[in-house]
Design a protein around this motif. Sequence first.
Motif, PDB file in Angstrom:
ATOM      1  N   ARG A  38       0.804  -1.225   0.000  1.00  0.00           N
ATOM      2  CA  ARG A  38       0.000   0.000   0.000  1.00  0.00           C
ATOM      3  C   ARG A  38       0.838   1.277   0.000  1.00  0.00           C
ATOM      4  N   PHE A  39       2.011   1.241   0.638  1.00  0.00           N
ATOM      5  CA  PHE A  39       2.839   2.439   0.796  1.00  0.00           C
ATOM      6  C   PHE A  39       4.276   2.206   0.309  1.00  0.00           C
ATOM      7  N   PRO A  40       4.450   1.788  -0.929  1.00  0.00           N
ATOM      8  CA  PRO A  40       5.803   1.432  -1.386  1.00  0.00           C
ATOM      9  C   PRO A  40       6.788   2.595  -1.379  1.00  0.00           C
ATOM     10  N   ASP A  41       6.306   3.811  -1.515  1.00  0.00           N
ATOM     11  CA  ASP A  41       7.195   4.975  -1.571  1.00  0.00           C
ATOM     12  C   ASP A  41       7.021   5.919  -0.387  1.00  0.00           C
ATOM     13  N   SER A  42       6.305   5.484   0.637  1.00  0.00           N
ATOM     14  CA  SER A  42       6.032   6.341   1.797  1.00  0.00           C
ATOM     15  C   SER A  42       6.692   5.777   3.045  1.00  0.00           C
ATOM     16  N   LYS A  43       6.933   6.657   4.006  1.00  0.00           N
ATOM     17  CA  LYS A  43       7.397   6.216   5.317  1.00  0.00           C
ATOM     18  C   LYS A  43       6.195   5.649   6.063  1.00  0.00           C
ATOM     19  N   VAL A  82       6.603  -2.224  15.919  1.00  0.00           N
ATOM     20  CA  VAL A  82       6.712  -3.536  15.287  1.00  0.00           C
ATOM     21  C   VAL A  82       7.709  -3.452  14.139  1.00  0.00           C
ATOM     22  N   PHE A  83       7.567  -2.390  13.322  1.00  0.00           N
ATOM     23  CA  PHE A  83       8.449  -2.215  12.160  1.00  0.00           C
ATOM     24  C   PHE A  83       8.389  -0.763  11.718  1.00  0.00           C
ATOM     25  N   ASP A  84       9.540  -0.222  11.341  1.00  0.00           N
ATOM     26  CA  ASP A  84       9.613   1.126  10.789  1.00  0.00           C
ATOM     27  C   ASP A  84      10.308   1.041   9.433  1.00  0.00           C
ATOM     28  N   SER A  85       9.650   1.527   8.403  1.00  0.00           N
ATOM     29  CA  SER A  85      10.148   1.366   7.027  1.00  0.00           C
ATOM     30  C   SER A  85      11.470   2.070   6.764  1.00  0.00           C
ATOM     31  N   LYS A  86      11.799   3.080   7.524  1.00  0.00           N
ATOM     32  CA  LYS A  86      13.040   3.835   7.312  1.00  0.00           C
ATOM     33  C   LYS A  86      14.065   3.597   8.420  1.00  0.00           C
ATOM     34  N   SER A  87      13.816   2.583   9.251  1.00  0.00           N
ATOM     35  CA  SER A  87      14.747   2.201  10.335  1.00  0.00           C
ATOM     36  C   SER A  87      15.060   3.352  11.289  1.00  0.00           C
ATOM     37  N   ARG A  88      14.091   4.232  11.485  1.00  0.00           N
ATOM     38  CA  ARG A  88      14.276   5.308  12.465  1.00  0.00           C
ATOM     39  C   ARG A  88      14.141   4.774  13.876  1.00  0.00           C
ATOM     40  N   PHE A  89      13.354   3.702  14.028  1.00  0.00           N
ATOM     41  CA  PHE A  89      13.095   3.100  15.331  1.00  0.00           C
ATOM     42  C   PHE A  89      13.353   1.603  15.238  1.00  0.00           C
ATOM     43  N   GLU A  90      13.853   1.036  16.307  1.00  0.00           N
ATOM     44  CA  GLU A  90      14.089  -0.405  16.376  1.00  0.00           C
ATOM     45  C   GLU A  90      12.812  -1.109  16.826  1.00  0.00           C
ATOM     46  N   GLN A  91      12.704  -2.379  16.488  1.00  0.00           N
ATOM     47  CA  GLN A  91      11.580  -3.170  16.969  1.00  0.00           C
ATOM     48  C   GLN A  91      11.588  -3.139  18.498  1.00  0.00           C
ATOM     49  N   GLY A  92      10.417  -2.859  19.088  1.00  0.00           N
ATOM     50  CA  GLY A  92      10.298  -2.791  20.538  1.00  0.00           C
ATOM     51  C   GLY A  92      10.456  -1.398  21.122  1.00  0.00           C
ATOM     52  N   ASP A  93      10.956  -0.446  20.339  1.00  0.00           N
ATOM     53  CA  ASP A  93      11.075   0.935  20.809  1.00  0.00           C
ATOM     54  C   ASP A  93       9.686   1.547  21.006  1.00  0.00           C
ATOM     55  N   TRP A  94       9.643   2.658  21.718  1.00  0.00           N
ATOM     56  CA  TRP A  94       8.419   3.449  21.805  1.00  0.00           C
ATOM     57  C   TRP A  94       8.550   4.606  20.813  1.00  0.00           C
ATOM     58  N   HIS A 101      -2.748  14.392  10.524  1.00  0.00           N
ATOM     59  CA  HIS A 101      -3.207  15.040   9.292  1.00  0.00           C
ATOM     60  C   HIS A 101      -4.475  14.353   8.774  1.00  0.00           C
ATOM     61  N   SER A 102      -4.541  13.026   8.888  1.00  0.00           N
ATOM     62  CA  SER A 102      -5.769  12.321   8.517  1.00  0.00           C
ATOM     63  C   SER A 102      -5.792  10.963   9.203  1.00  0.00           C
ATOM     64  N   THR A 111       0.529  11.425   9.593  1.00  0.00           N
ATOM     65  CA  THR A 111       1.109  12.701   9.986  1.00  0.00           C
ATOM     66  C   THR A 111       1.636  13.350   8.706  1.00  0.00           C
ATOM     67  N   SER A 112       2.358  14.432   8.830  1.00  0.00           N
ATOM     68  CA  SER A 112       2.868  15.109   7.640  1.00  0.00           C
ATOM     69  C   SER A 112       3.874  14.270   6.862  1.00  0.00           C
ATOM     70  N   ASN A 113       4.530  13.306   7.517  1.00  0.00           N
ATOM     71  CA  ASN A 113       5.548  12.544   6.791  1.00  0.00           C
ATOM     72  C   ASN A 113       5.520  11.039   6.993  1.00  0.00           C
ATOM     73  N   THR A 114       4.596  10.515   7.796  1.00  0.00           N
ATOM     74  CA  THR A 114       4.591   9.077   8.086  1.00  0.00           C
ATOM     75  C   THR A 114       3.162   8.575   8.242  1.00  0.00           C
ATOM     76  N   VAL A 115       2.933   7.335   7.809  1.00  0.00           N
ATOM     77  CA  VAL A 115       1.681   6.641   8.092  1.00  0.00           C
ATOM     78  C   VAL A 115       1.963   5.679   9.244  1.00  0.00           C
ATOM     79  N   TYR A 116       1.215   5.839  10.334  1.00  0.00           N
ATOM     80  CA  TYR A 116       1.338   4.930  11.475  1.00  0.00           C
ATOM     81  C   TYR A 116       0.179   3.951  11.414  1.00  0.00           C
ATOM     82  N   MET A 117       0.511   2.671  11.389  1.00  0.00           N
ATOM     83  CA  MET A 117      -0.502   1.626  11.375  1.00  0.00           C
ATOM     84  C   MET A 117      -0.734   1.182  12.818  1.00  0.00           C
ATOM     85  N   LEU A 118      -1.945   1.414  13.301  1.00  0.00           N
ATOM     86  CA  LEU A 118      -2.293   1.100  14.683  1.00  0.00           C
ATOM     87  C   LEU A 118      -2.849  -0.312  14.753  1.00  0.00           C
TER      88      LEU A 118
END
Length: 144
Positions: A38-43, A82-94, A101-102, A111-118
């Motif tokens: 669904r988000f191949p080019d998005s964070k 669980v997973f971050d597409s750009k490796s900004r956060f490690e698995q298990g981090d908060w 934004h929507s 948000t303005s730059n990331t889709v968070y899957m809840l």
Amino acid sequence: MISLELWRAKFESVYGPGEIIQGSDMLDSQAMQYARERFPDSKYCIVRTWVWFDLDVSDDQRKEMLEKHGAQPSFIRADRVVFDSKSRFEQGDWVRTSALHSFEEGFLFRTSNTVYMLLGIGYRAHAMPGLIREAAAYDLTMGA
């Protein structure tokens, strides 16, 4: 598995009154596949054990935020990445998001730059703006 009442008690003890809400019931592996397609080019960032905060701001502050930033004064604080597409956060981090934004499909918090899957069970509460910084000190996964 923790009962809804135990989750509610844990959330309320830290964040005060609110409501239990359900994110996606996908397994972690299903969520990763969904996001890649669904988000191949998005964070994107897949999270569990999360709290949706609606900040208590005045109508003027809310209007200004929408007009200047295209955002609403709502944030997510998640205890488990669980997973971050750009490796900004490690698995298990908060993680704490920037402003909403929507919100789509009942579990996609943009948000303005990331889709968070809840994923899984979350909690929605009202908060004073200062609580967002303080929320980083709590980990609801402890003892879960």
